[in-house]
Scaffold this active site. Structure first.
Site, PDB file in Angstrom:
ATOM      1  NE  ARG A  64      -3.653  -0.361   2.319  1.00  0.00           N
ATOM      2  CZ  ARG A  64      -3.858  -1.365   3.175  1.00  0.00           C
ATOM      3  NH1 ARG A  64      -3.292  -1.343   4.367  1.00  0.00           N
ATOM      4  NH2 ARG A  64      -4.641  -2.363   2.871  1.00  0.00           N
TER       5      ARG A  64
ATOM      6  CG  ASP B 176      -2.477  -4.758  11.557  1.00  0.00           C
ATOM      7  OD1 ASP B 176      -1.396  -4.206  11.297  1.00  0.00           O
ATOM      8  OD2 ASP B 176      -3.183  -5.315  10.693  1.00  0.00           O
TER       9      ASP B 176
ATOM     10  CG  ASP C 267      -5.069  -8.801  10.385  1.00  0.00           C
ATOM     11  OD1 ASP C 267      -6.206  -9.306  10.248  1.00  0.00           O
ATOM     12  OD2 ASP C 267      -4.804  -7.631  10.080  1.00  0.00           O
TER      13      ASP C 267
ATOM     14  CD  GLU D  88      -3.029 -10.612   6.445  1.00  0.00           C
ATOM     15  OE1 GLU D  88      -2.553 -10.042   5.441  1.00  0.00           O
ATOM     16  OE2 GLU D  88      -3.891 -10.088   7.178  1.00  0.00           O
TER      17      GLU D  88
ATOM     18  CG  ASP E 269       0.957 -10.344   7.473  1.00  0.00           C
ATOM     19  OD1 ASP E 269       0.645  -9.669   6.480  1.00  0.00           O
ATOM     20  OD2 ASP E 269       1.773 -11.280   7.440  1.00  0.00           O
TER      21      ASP E 269
ATOM     22  CG  ASN F 285       0.523  -0.881  10.340  1.00  0.00           C
ATOM     23  OD1 ASN F 285      -0.405  -1.562   9.962  1.00  0.00           O
ATOM     24  ND2 ASN F 285       0.560   0.439  10.186  1.00  0.00           N
TER      25      ASN F 285
END
Length: 187
Positions: free
Chosen positions: A20, A112, A125, A128, A110, A92
């Site tokens: 991002r 958070d 997450d 993830e 990943d 993060n």
């Protein structure tokens, strides 16, 4: 007073692909930083209604003003989101920031941590992270740094250490919003 300078923030995944980008973020001048933030060489950036580009090329515009905090050598970064009912901290777990010119990059791992305005804390997450740990072959060193970063972040939150201080988040946002020559569209 020094000027605010525009920076690009880029988040990557461990395998090097773009995750991002936040296209316009304004660096708070060092002279305006709180002493606790200066002591840790924090970079504090403001964004409001900035264009965000996802890895798949999708673009959108942020609706909520954000104050981001990057701390050298720390395996996390923090975004304070100024919502109507209070400040929500979205954290993060990530590699330390790398700065090249006016571009800040980091690897997102990943995990958070979200601290709501009412003080509730949640780690999200985790599934993830475990999936990407296998897919991207995180080394034992990376895994240990990520877990240490998560622990350090949680301690900061619980102790209300910098930058988890709502009054300073609001101070930085107002300073940016009220700066001379600001023609940004505000809510």
């Amino acid at each position: 007073m020094e000027c605010f300078t525009s920076y690009l923030i880029k988040s990557f995944k461990h395998d090097g692909h773009l995750h991002r980008m936040w296209l316009e973020n304004w660096l708070v001048p060092e002279s305006a930083l709180d002493e606790s933030h200066s002591k840790e060489s924090m970079m504090v950036l403001i964004n409001c209604q900035t264009k965000i580009v996802e890895a798949d090329g999708k673009e959108w515009v942020s609706r909520i003003p954000g104050v981001s905090f990057f701390i050298p050598k720390q395996w996390f970064n923090i975004v304070a989101l100024l919502e109507e009912h209070g400040i929500r901290y979205y954290c993060n777990v990530a590699s330390p920031p790398y700065v090249n010119g006016r571009v800040i990059t980091y690897i997102d791992y990943d995990l958070d941590v979200i601290r709501l305005s009412n003080g509730h804390i949640s780690v999200v997450d985790q599934d993830e992270y475990e999936r990407h740990k296998l897919d991207y072959h995180y080394s034992d060193v990376v895994d240990a740094k990520v877990k240490s970063g998560l622990s350090s972040l949680l301690r900061r939150i619980e102790r209300k250490e910098a930058p988890f201080q709502d009054e300073l988040v609001l101070y930085y946002y107002r300073l940016w919003k009220d700066r001379p020559g600001n023609s940004e569209v505000m809510r």
